[in-house]
Structure formats: C-alpha cells, structure tokens
Write a protein that holds these residues in place. Structure first.
Motif, PDB file in Angstrom:
ATOM      1  N   SER A 121      -8.740 -11.806   1.483  1.00  0.00           N
ATOM      2  CA  SER A 121      -7.469 -11.748   2.305  1.00  0.00           C
ATOM      3  C   SER A 121      -6.176 -12.435   2.098  1.00  0.00           C
ATOM      4  O   SER A 121      -5.401 -12.675   1.865  1.00  0.00           O
ATOM      5  N   LEU A 122      -6.840 -12.900   0.648  1.00  0.00           N
ATOM      6  CA  LEU A 122      -5.821 -13.717  -0.447  1.00  0.00           C
ATOM      7  C   LEU A 122      -4.718 -12.118  -1.052  1.00  0.00           C
ATOM      8  O   LEU A 122      -3.549 -12.202  -1.368  1.00  0.00           O
ATOM      9  N   VAL A 123      -5.598 -11.306  -1.619  1.00  0.00           N
ATOM     10  CA  VAL A 123      -4.535  -9.992  -1.782  1.00  0.00           C
ATOM     11  C   VAL A 123      -3.403  -9.788  -1.105  1.00  0.00           C
ATOM     12  O   VAL A 123      -2.424  -9.613  -1.643  1.00  0.00           O
ATOM     13  N   PRO A 124      -4.047  -9.005  -0.310  1.00  0.00           N
ATOM     14  CA  PRO A 124      -3.190  -8.320   0.641  1.00  0.00           C
ATOM     15  C   PRO A 124      -1.794  -9.625   1.425  1.00  0.00           C
ATOM     16  O   PRO A 124      -0.796  -8.647   1.162  1.00  0.00           O
ATOM     17  N   ALA A 125      -2.300 -10.913   1.051  1.00  0.00           N
ATOM     18  CA  ALA A 125      -1.894 -11.602   1.811  1.00  0.00           C
ATOM     19  C   ALA A 125      -0.398 -12.004   0.608  1.00  0.00           C
ATOM     20  O   ALA A 125       0.976 -12.168   0.629  1.00  0.00           O
ATOM     21  N   ILE A 126      -0.778 -12.413  -1.240  1.00  0.00           N
ATOM     22  CA  ILE A 126       0.680 -12.092  -2.852  1.00  0.00           C
ATOM     23  C   ILE A 126       1.357 -10.249  -1.773  1.00  0.00           C
ATOM     24  O   ILE A 126       2.696 -10.533  -1.966  1.00  0.00           O
ATOM     25  N   LEU A 127       0.447  -9.519  -1.411  1.00  0.00           N
ATOM     26  CA  LEU A 127       1.036  -8.143  -1.322  1.00  0.00           C
ATOM     27  C   LEU A 127       2.573  -7.942  -0.499  1.00  0.00           C
ATOM     28  O   LEU A 127       3.384  -7.456  -0.632  1.00  0.00           O
ATOM     29  N   GLU A 128       2.204  -9.260   0.804  1.00  0.00           N
ATOM     30  CA  GLU A 128       3.046  -9.606   1.798  1.00  0.00           C
ATOM     31  C   GLU A 128       4.137  -9.960   1.134  1.00  0.00           C
ATOM     32  O   GLU A 128       5.386 -10.987   2.540  1.00  0.00           O
ATOM     33  N   GLN A 129       4.045 -11.343   0.442  1.00  0.00           N
ATOM     34  CA  GLN A 129       5.123 -12.400  -0.116  1.00  0.00           C
ATOM     35  C   GLN A 129       6.580 -11.257   0.274  1.00  0.00           C
ATOM     36  O   GLN A 129       6.321 -10.181  -1.079  1.00  0.00           O
ATOM     37  N   LYS A 130       7.218 -11.730   0.509  1.00  0.00           N
ATOM     38  CA  LYS A 130       8.551 -11.206   0.761  1.00  0.00           C
ATOM     39  C   LYS A 130       9.261  -9.956   0.582  1.00  0.00           C
ATOM     40  O   LYS A 130      10.621  -9.404  -0.167  1.00  0.00           O
ATOM     41  N   VAL A 131       8.940  -8.877   1.296  1.00  0.00           N
ATOM     42  CA  VAL A 131       8.383  -7.654   1.272  1.00  0.00           C
ATOM     43  C   VAL A 131       8.570  -7.557   3.387  1.00  0.00           C
ATOM     44  O   VAL A 131       7.803  -7.998   4.016  1.00  0.00           O
ATOM     45  N   ILE A 132       8.933  -6.635   3.807  1.00  0.00           N
ATOM     46  CA  ILE A 132       8.389  -5.981   5.172  1.00  0.00           C
ATOM     47  C   ILE A 132       7.324  -5.808   4.929  1.00  0.00           C
ATOM     48  O   ILE A 132       6.396  -4.998   4.058  1.00  0.00           O
ATOM     49  N   THR A 133       6.601  -5.833   6.227  1.00  0.00           N
ATOM     50  CA  THR A 133       5.202  -5.859   6.188  1.00  0.00           C
ATOM     51  C   THR A 133       4.959  -4.240   6.043  1.00  0.00           C
ATOM     52  O   THR A 133       3.513  -3.929   5.480  1.00  0.00           O
ATOM     53  N   LEU A 134       5.587  -3.039   6.634  1.00  0.00           N
ATOM     54  CA  LEU A 134       5.089  -2.287   6.241  1.00  0.00           C
ATOM     55  C   LEU A 134       4.647  -1.726   4.938  1.00  0.00           C
ATOM     56  O   LEU A 134       4.192  -0.697   4.725  1.00  0.00           O
ATOM     57  N   GLN A 135       6.159  -2.137   4.307  1.00  0.00           N
ATOM     58  CA  GLN A 135       6.408  -2.215   2.992  1.00  0.00           C
ATOM     59  C   GLN A 135       4.581  -2.390   2.096  1.00  0.00           C
ATOM     60  O   GLN A 135       4.356  -1.844   1.012  1.00  0.00           O
ATOM     61  N   ALA A 136       4.133  -3.896   2.616  1.00  0.00           N
ATOM     62  CA  ALA A 136       2.879  -4.341   2.056  1.00  0.00           C
ATOM     63  C   ALA A 136       1.773  -3.241   2.473  1.00  0.00           C
ATOM     64  O   ALA A 136       0.665  -3.607   1.802  1.00  0.00           O
ATOM     65  N   HIS A 137       1.732  -3.465   3.816  1.00  0.00           N
ATOM     66  CA  HIS A 137       0.499  -1.865   3.883  1.00  0.00           C
ATOM     67  C   HIS A 137       0.392  -1.113   3.213  1.00  0.00           C
ATOM     68  O   HIS A 137      -1.195  -0.963   2.907  1.00  0.00           O
ATOM     69  N   ALA A 138       1.816  -0.559   3.024  1.00  0.00           N
ATOM     70  CA  ALA A 138       1.783   0.992   2.135  1.00  0.00           C
ATOM     71  C   ALA A 138       1.544   0.292   0.752  1.00  0.00           C
ATOM     72  O   ALA A 138       0.119   1.447  -0.116  1.00  0.00           O
ATOM     73  N   SER A 139       1.146  -0.781   0.298  1.00  0.00           N
ATOM     74  CA  SER A 139       0.933  -1.090  -0.949  1.00  0.00           C
ATOM     75  C   SER A 139      -0.295  -1.455  -0.544  1.00  0.00           C
ATOM     76  O   SER A 139      -0.979  -0.021  -2.146  1.00  0.00           O
ATOM     77  N   TRP A 140      -0.921  -1.952  -0.098  1.00  0.00           N
ATOM     78  CA  TRP A 140      -2.332  -2.555   0.321  1.00  0.00           C
ATOM     79  C   TRP A 140      -3.580  -0.752   0.375  1.00  0.00           C
ATOM     80  O   TRP A 140      -3.820  -0.310  -0.451  1.00  0.00           O
ATOM     81  N   ARG A 141      -2.431   0.298   1.355  1.00  0.00           N
ATOM     82  CA  ARG A 141      -3.297   1.402   1.219  1.00  0.00           C
ATOM     83  C   ARG A 141      -3.467   1.801   0.053  1.00  0.00           C
ATOM     84  O   ARG A 141      -4.377   2.538   0.066  1.00  0.00           O
TER      85      ARG A 141
END
Length: 305
Positions: A121-141
């Motif tokens: 849970s921690l890694v995707p939460a860090i990816l979601e810091q201060k960016v739009i959710t769509l962008q964070a999800h794309a990075s995670w994917r």
C-alpha cells in the motif's frame, strides 16, 4: 485449474466484498486487481512465502469463498479474513446524522480492509503524492507490468504481482522517468524499500505507533501514512490530511462551505475513532462536495526533466 488452497469463510458480520476490497484497486488498469463478470475479485499479492493470486467470491451476505494459487497461497489465505474486514465490527455505530445513518443501514457490508502488507500500500500511496490520480495510476501500471512477476494461477487476464522491495530498489533512474515519476517520489520509494522489514512491522503495531513508524521515513507524511492505514492496517479513523480535495469535500458535505484541514479535523472530532468510516459513508450517501469552479490539477510530465 484447481486452487492450491481454498477457504469457505463465514464472516462474523455482513460483508460486501466489492465495497470492502474496491479501495485496494489502483485504477481500472491495475495489473494486480481485476473483477470478472461473475462478480469475483482477483487479486495478486506478494507474501513472505512468495507470490499468490486470490479469487474471492461472494456467496451470501456473510459467506465468502477464497481460492489461492502460488507459493504464497497459505499466507494469503490466512490473511484473507483480515483483508475482508473480520476485525472491523460496527455494532452500535451511529453518526447522529440521518443521511449518514441511512447510508450505514444501506451499506451494512462496507468494511475497512486490513491486508497487513504495508509496502504493497505504501508504494502506490507515494506515487499518488501531489499528482493527479490518473497519472499515479498510469505510473503504477507501467512499473508493475515492467518489473513485477506474472501472477500465478488461471488468471482471467494477464496479471502481475507488484515488485518485491529488492525489485523496487533495482529500478533504473530512466525507468522512473519513463513511468512519469519524478526523482523525489522515486527516491522516497527506494528509501522505504531499503528498510522494508521495518516498514512491514507497522502491521503489528497500534495504529498511532504505526503512523509514527511510517512518518519517520523522509517522503512519508501524514497523508501517505493515512492512505496506508486505510488499506493495510484496517484503521477506521485514518484521515488523509493534506489531500487536495478532502477538506473541502467534507466541508461542503457537512456545512456547505470550504474548510482547511484543521477545520475538517475539528468537524470530524465527534466521530474520533471512526472518522475514515464517516468519510466513506458520506461518499456512499452521495453527499456532494465542493462545486468545481476553479482549474483542476494538471498532468505533470517529469520524463523530460
């Protein structure tokens, strides 16, 4: 293909699998999570014993079938009741607000999950810091597809298990850039991955101690720790302070006005111990937040930097 292990579990209270586990999904293209037309939820996870794929099927309001494949099957099945909210007892819970209490009655199976897998849970939460959710999800994917391992078992579509701590540490600088992750977030992920054993210990701590443990690490603040607590630790009180939208959502849902984080916490104080649950009930009730008037956050392309 028969599962390596299966569990027919009767929950101690009504449990809605889709509502409870939906918060674990990181966007519609999450390679670790999918839902099939029969209503089953498939989830790929990494346990201390290895990778596992879970198929979770709701049979009745309190009856759930869990099937698992892979070397981590036993560990994943052992954690499944906790993940499905076994410890999340809402007996006697009331908000005192008619709309929210009605939402609670309409959603008696809404539970706060506890996966007990903190890095997951921690890694995707860090990816979601201060960016739009769509962008964070794309990075995670992109990162999971590139550096995760194939999920075991007869998965309904290609699925991947998120990288191990060593896997996250081994991602080259240019791959973070290609995934749209700036150096600050990439460095934060690699720092926590280097101390993954200490991070995972948070699952066995009291909620306040777990938050203190997580926020010791540079790049992990109160917002990130709360996002982890809501998924990995089963904390019904974890409020994502510092969220771009949350304080104004709560302010408008309850009082029809903007709020600062401090005002939001003051407004939620009557439900201390259950504040995250109350926020989820606001959403389940369809309470409207702040009308959109100003500009939305924009997509930030870090790849050329």
């Amino acid at each position: 293909m028969s599962p390596d292990l299966a569990l027919d579990w009767r929950a101690p209270h009504e449990t809605d699998v889709a509502q409870t586990l939906g918060v674990l999904r990181r966007g519609p293209g999450d390679p670790t999570f999918t839902r099939t037309p029969d209503g089953a939820i498939w989830r790929a996870t990494l346990t201390d014993a290895g990778a596992a794929t879970l198929r979770i099927q709701q049979r009745d309001v309190d009856s759930i079938r869990v099937e698992a494949w892979g070397p981590g099957s036993a560990a994943a099945v052992a954690l499944a009741p906790s993940m499905l909210g076994e410890r999340d007892d809402t007996t006697g819970f009331r908000t005192g607000i008619d709309e929210l209490d009605a939402a609670h009655r309409r959603n008696p199976g809404l539970r706060v999950p506890r996966t007990a897998r903190v890095m997951e849970s921690l890694v995707p939460a860090i990816l979601e810091q201060k960016v739009i959710t769509l962008q964070a999800h794309a990075s995670w994917r992109r990162l999971v597809l590139a550096f995760g391992e194939p999920a075991p078992g007869p998965v309904p579509r290609p699925m991947r298990v998120a990288p191990s701590a060593d896997g996250w540490r081994g991602i080259p600088v240019w791959e973070w850039h290609r995934a749209g992750v700036d150096p600050k977030r990439a460095a934060a992920i690699q720092r926590v991955a280097a101390r993954a054993a200490r991070i995972e210990e948070a699952a066995d701590l009291a909620h306040v101690d777990a938050a203190a443990r997580l926020t010791l690490f540079p790049g992990v603040g109160a917002w990130t720790a709360a996002e982890v607590a809501q998924r990995a630790l089963g904390d019904p009180d974890a409020v994502s302070v510092g969220d771009y939208h949350l304080s104004n959502y709560v302010g408008h849902a309850l009082f029809g006005r903007d709020m600062t984080d401090d005002e939001m916490l003051e407004a939620l104080e009557p439900w201390a111990g259950q504040r995250y649950r109350v926020i989820r009930l606001m959403m389940a009730a369809g309470l409207r937040g702040r009308p959109r008037r100003g500009p939305r956050m924009s997509f930030v392309d870090h790849r050329g930097r």
